[in-house]
Write a protein that holds these residues in place. Structure first.
Motif, PDB file in Angstrom:
ATOM      1  N   VAL A 118       0.805  -1.324   0.135  1.00  0.00           N
ATOM      2  CA  VAL A 118       0.000   0.056   0.131  1.00  0.00           C
ATOM      3  C   VAL A 118       0.989   1.080  -0.028  1.00  0.00           C
ATOM      4  O   VAL A 118       0.609   2.305  -0.672  1.00  0.00           O
ATOM      5  CB  VAL A 118      -0.930  -0.063   1.215  1.00  0.00           C
ATOM      6  CG1 VAL A 118      -1.422   1.273   1.430  1.00  0.00           C
ATOM      7  CG2 VAL A 118      -1.935  -1.102   1.135  1.00  0.00           C
ATOM      8  N   THR A 119       2.016   1.372   0.695  1.00  0.00           N
ATOM      9  CA  THR A 119       3.015   2.296   0.875  1.00  0.00           C
ATOM     10  C   THR A 119       3.352   2.591  -0.965  1.00  0.00           C
ATOM     11  O   THR A 119       3.402   3.674  -0.955  1.00  0.00           O
ATOM     12  CB  THR A 119       4.091   2.000   1.764  1.00  0.00           C
ATOM     13  OG1 THR A 119       3.701   1.909   2.954  1.00  0.00           O
ATOM     14  CG2 THR A 119       5.075   3.149   1.863  1.00  0.00           C
ATOM     15  N   MET A 120       3.774   1.438  -1.351  1.00  0.00           N
ATOM     16  CA  MET A 120       4.282   1.752  -2.726  1.00  0.00           C
ATOM     17  C   MET A 120       3.438   2.281  -3.574  1.00  0.00           C
ATOM     18  O   MET A 120       3.581   3.182  -4.467  1.00  0.00           O
ATOM     19  CB  MET A 120       4.850   0.466  -3.062  1.00  0.00           C
ATOM     20  CG  MET A 120       6.051  -0.106  -2.374  1.00  0.00           C
ATOM     21  SD  MET A 120       6.474  -1.860  -2.962  1.00  0.00           S
ATOM     22  CE  MET A 120       6.872  -1.424  -4.740  1.00  0.00           C
ATOM     23  N   LEU A 121       2.262   1.886  -3.476  1.00  0.00           N
ATOM     24  CA  LEU A 121       1.293   2.382  -4.301  1.00  0.00           C
ATOM     25  C   LEU A 121       0.552   3.716  -4.222  1.00  0.00           C
ATOM     26  O   LEU A 121       0.224   4.437  -4.829  1.00  0.00           O
ATOM     27  CB  LEU A 121      -0.325   1.345  -4.294  1.00  0.00           C
ATOM     28  CG  LEU A 121      -0.145  -0.094  -4.753  1.00  0.00           C
ATOM     29  CD1 LEU A 121      -1.165  -0.761  -4.597  1.00  0.00           C
ATOM     30  CD2 LEU A 121       0.145  -0.046  -6.493  1.00  0.00           C
ATOM     31  N   ALA A 122       0.730   4.082  -3.031  1.00  0.00           N
ATOM     32  CA  ALA A 122       0.655   5.300  -2.457  1.00  0.00           C
ATOM     33  C   ALA A 122       1.341   6.436  -2.983  1.00  0.00           C
ATOM     34  O   ALA A 122       1.029   7.560  -3.610  1.00  0.00           O
ATOM     35  CB  ALA A 122       0.318   5.553  -1.002  1.00  0.00           C
ATOM     36  N   ALA A 123       2.562   6.039  -3.117  1.00  0.00           N
ATOM     37  CA  ALA A 123       3.862   6.789  -3.619  1.00  0.00           C
ATOM     38  C   ALA A 123       3.496   6.860  -5.354  1.00  0.00           C
ATOM     39  O   ALA A 123       3.813   7.953  -5.954  1.00  0.00           O
ATOM     40  CB  ALA A 123       5.013   6.334  -3.328  1.00  0.00           C
ATOM     41  N   TRP A 124       3.465   5.574  -6.046  1.00  0.00           N
ATOM     42  CA  TRP A 124       3.407   5.493  -7.304  1.00  0.00           C
ATOM     43  C   TRP A 124       2.145   5.773  -8.204  1.00  0.00           C
ATOM     44  O   TRP A 124       1.953   6.599  -9.101  1.00  0.00           O
ATOM     45  CB  TRP A 124       3.832   4.154  -7.898  1.00  0.00           C
ATOM     46  CG  TRP A 124       5.351   3.766  -7.474  1.00  0.00           C
ATOM     47  CD1 TRP A 124       6.185   5.061  -6.946  1.00  0.00           C
ATOM     48  CD2 TRP A 124       5.818   2.430  -7.240  1.00  0.00           C
ATOM     49  NE1 TRP A 124       7.467   4.025  -6.629  1.00  0.00           N
ATOM     50  CE2 TRP A 124       7.173   2.626  -6.868  1.00  0.00           C
ATOM     51  CE3 TRP A 124       5.421   1.232  -7.569  1.00  0.00           C
ATOM     52  CZ2 TRP A 124       7.932   1.717  -6.686  1.00  0.00           C
ATOM     53  CZ3 TRP A 124       6.256   0.050  -7.325  1.00  0.00           C
ATOM     54  CH2 TRP A 124       7.410   0.421  -6.967  1.00  0.00           C
ATOM     55  N   TRP A 160      10.130   3.878   3.273  1.00  0.00           N
ATOM     56  CA  TRP A 160      10.592   3.290   2.354  1.00  0.00           C
ATOM     57  C   TRP A 160      11.737   2.180   2.967  1.00  0.00           C
ATOM     58  O   TRP A 160      11.814   1.018   2.441  1.00  0.00           O
ATOM     59  CB  TRP A 160      11.604   4.252   1.390  1.00  0.00           C
ATOM     60  CG  TRP A 160      10.814   4.848   0.457  1.00  0.00           C
ATOM     61  CD1 TRP A 160      10.490   6.371   0.235  1.00  0.00           C
ATOM     62  CD2 TRP A 160       9.917   4.304  -0.668  1.00  0.00           C
ATOM     63  NE1 TRP A 160       9.713   6.622  -0.632  1.00  0.00           N
ATOM     64  CE2 TRP A 160       9.187   5.523  -1.308  1.00  0.00           C
ATOM     65  CE3 TRP A 160       9.745   2.981  -0.880  1.00  0.00           C
ATOM     66  CZ2 TRP A 160       8.502   5.183  -2.451  1.00  0.00           C
ATOM     67  CZ3 TRP A 160       8.858   2.827  -2.152  1.00  0.00           C
ATOM     68  CH2 TRP A 160       8.266   3.811  -2.579  1.00  0.00           C
ATOM     69  N   ALA A 161      12.396   2.425   4.170  1.00  0.00           N
ATOM     70  CA  ALA A 161      12.871   1.593   4.860  1.00  0.00           C
ATOM     71  C   ALA A 161      12.234   0.208   5.339  1.00  0.00           C
ATOM     72  O   ALA A 161      12.585  -0.780   5.043  1.00  0.00           O
ATOM     73  CB  ALA A 161      13.661   2.198   6.023  1.00  0.00           C
ATOM     74  N   LEU A 162      10.945   0.356   5.642  1.00  0.00           N
ATOM     75  CA  LEU A 162      10.025  -0.590   6.099  1.00  0.00           C
ATOM     76  C   LEU A 162       9.684  -1.434   5.083  1.00  0.00           C
ATOM     77  O   LEU A 162       9.366  -2.781   4.983  1.00  0.00           O
ATOM     78  CB  LEU A 162       8.823   0.041   6.500  1.00  0.00           C
ATOM     79  CG  LEU A 162       9.040   0.684   8.012  1.00  0.00           C
ATOM     80  CD1 LEU A 162       7.892   1.496   8.469  1.00  0.00           C
ATOM     81  CD2 LEU A 162       9.394  -0.642   8.991  1.00  0.00           C
ATOM     82  N   VAL A 163       9.558  -0.812   3.750  1.00  0.00           N
ATOM     83  CA  VAL A 163       9.264  -1.379   2.430  1.00  0.00           C
ATOM     84  C   VAL A 163      10.302  -2.389   2.065  1.00  0.00           C
ATOM     85  O   VAL A 163      10.298  -3.434   1.739  1.00  0.00           O
ATOM     86  CB  VAL A 163       8.966  -0.323   1.261  1.00  0.00           C
ATOM     87  CG1 VAL A 163       8.867  -1.225  -0.301  1.00  0.00           C
ATOM     88  CG2 VAL A 163       7.483   0.163   1.262  1.00  0.00           C
ATOM     89  N   GLN A 185      -7.018  -1.998  -0.978  1.00  0.00           N
ATOM     90  CA  GLN A 185      -6.872  -1.109   0.338  1.00  0.00           C
ATOM     91  C   GLN A 185      -6.930   0.268  -0.262  1.00  0.00           C
ATOM     92  O   GLN A 185      -7.464   1.190   0.601  1.00  0.00           O
ATOM     93  CB  GLN A 185      -5.631  -1.534   1.021  1.00  0.00           C
ATOM     94  CG  GLN A 185      -5.642  -2.646   1.883  1.00  0.00           C
ATOM     95  CD  GLN A 185      -6.324  -2.399   3.188  1.00  0.00           C
ATOM     96  OE1 GLN A 185      -6.786  -1.298   3.358  1.00  0.00           O
ATOM     97  NE2 GLN A 185      -6.306  -3.501   4.113  1.00  0.00           N
ATOM     98  N   VAL A 186      -6.047   0.483  -1.013  1.00  0.00           N
ATOM     99  CA  VAL A 186      -6.221   1.953  -1.698  1.00  0.00           C
ATOM    100  C   VAL A 186      -7.366   2.504  -2.146  1.00  0.00           C
ATOM    101  O   VAL A 186      -7.935   3.421  -1.919  1.00  0.00           O
ATOM    102  CB  VAL A 186      -5.223   1.945  -2.975  1.00  0.00           C
ATOM    103  CG1 VAL A 186      -4.999   3.343  -3.553  1.00  0.00           C
ATOM    104  CG2 VAL A 186      -3.761   1.722  -2.542  1.00  0.00           C
TER     105      VAL A 186
END
Length: 309
Positions: free
Chosen positions: A109-115, A126-129, A165-166
């Protein structure tokens, strides 16, 4: 009327929810030895549709009317895709390892939120990703031959659920969570029905040949899935989402326990390390996602739904 804040009760309900979903996955894996997986998947969604029909019929605060039918359809389809990957995937992988990989959802979800949504992502996120993916690689160990092509199931399920989720985080406040859970079951059952009828499965023969315990297992699949999501809604009435979300990772521990009880499978040392890394990174990502979302607007029970079903 809102519930009084009772964090301990909320945490207990979320832990019970996680146990329900781990138990459902284990039941599906065991039931797959005797029953068609497609039939169990249909029962899971049909049970939710029937249970929520009764719930809404008796409710004075929620109804069947959907404010955004397209949202309900797309959301239902995404969750059905996630469930399909789960039901078929656990037939080829141990439940604990499968669950741990799927628990990468908050990281995705973090990646999709960014991209996709062009949201700013902090270096910590990003460290958690990176950490979450490292944990998944420790579990899978590409080239080891442990799981082979079967890892495509949890990977596809995670991508599908992250998309879910997004979408949900953007539109969940527009609908009652109880109404949406009804449509989740109804959409799943409606989409699966023609596939089930067109399949080579002889449903009357299967049901006639199945023993009472096997039929009970199939019913349990539907009840555990439906009950698990209702527990989440109730839990969010007693405690803040940011307090509850890290505890959903109890599902990994529960899956490992049920896998040992049902199949005598014990993850090896590398798998345990990978699960721990995924759990820490995923729980931290989920907590940050929820904290940032709730700072912008109140968090809906649907937007907080980080458990696959």
């Amino acid at each position: 009327m809102p519930h009084q804040q009772r964090p301990t009760l909320g945490i207990a309900l979320v832990v019970l929810m996680s146990v329900c979903f781990a138990g459902m996955d284990t039941t599906v894996k065991y039931g797959g030895l005797f029953l068609p997986v497609l039939l169990m998947l249909w029962v899971r969604y049909a049970t939710q549709a029937l249970a929520m029909t009764a719930w809404l019929a008796l409710s004075s605060t929620a109804g069947f009317r959907a404010a955004h039918p397209k949202f309900q359809l797309v959301r239902g389809m995404l969750l059905l895709g996630t469930s399909a990957m789960s039901f078929f995937g656990v037939q080829h992988m141990p439940v604990a390892e499968f669950t741990a990989i799927v628990m990468l959802t908050p990281v995705i979800v973090t990646m999709l939120a960014a991209w996709v949504l062009h949201e700013r992502v902090s270096p910590l996120r990003w460290a958690l990703v990176v950490g979450g993916f490292a944990g998944a690689l420790i579990i899978i160990r590409p080239g080891s031959g442990l799981f082979g092509w079967a890892v495509l199931f949890p990977v596809a399920g995670t991508l599908c659920y992250a998309s879910f989720q997004v979408l949900t985080s953007k539109l969940s406040a527009l609908e009652s969570p109880y109404t949406t859970h009804f449509y989740t079951g109804a959409v799943g059952a409606a989409v699966l029905t023609p596939f089930l009828l067109a399949s080579p499965i002889d449903i009357p023969a299967v049901l006639h040949a199945a023993s009472g315990p096997h039929l009970s297992l199939m019913l349990c699949v539907g009840l555990l899935g439906t009950f698990g999501h209702l527990l989440l809604i109730l839990a969010l009435g007693f405690a803040p989402t940011s307090t509850l979300m890290p505890f959903v990772y109890v599902q990994i521990v529960s899956a490992a326990f049920f896998g040992w009880v049902a199949f005598r499978h014990v993850p090896d040392a590398f798998a345990f390390v990978g699960m721990a890394v995924v759990a820490v990174c995923g729980a931290a990502s989920a907590w940050l996602n929820v904290r940032e979302a709730s700072s912008r607007r109140p968090m809906s029970p649907l937007a907080a739904d980080t458990i696959t079903d």
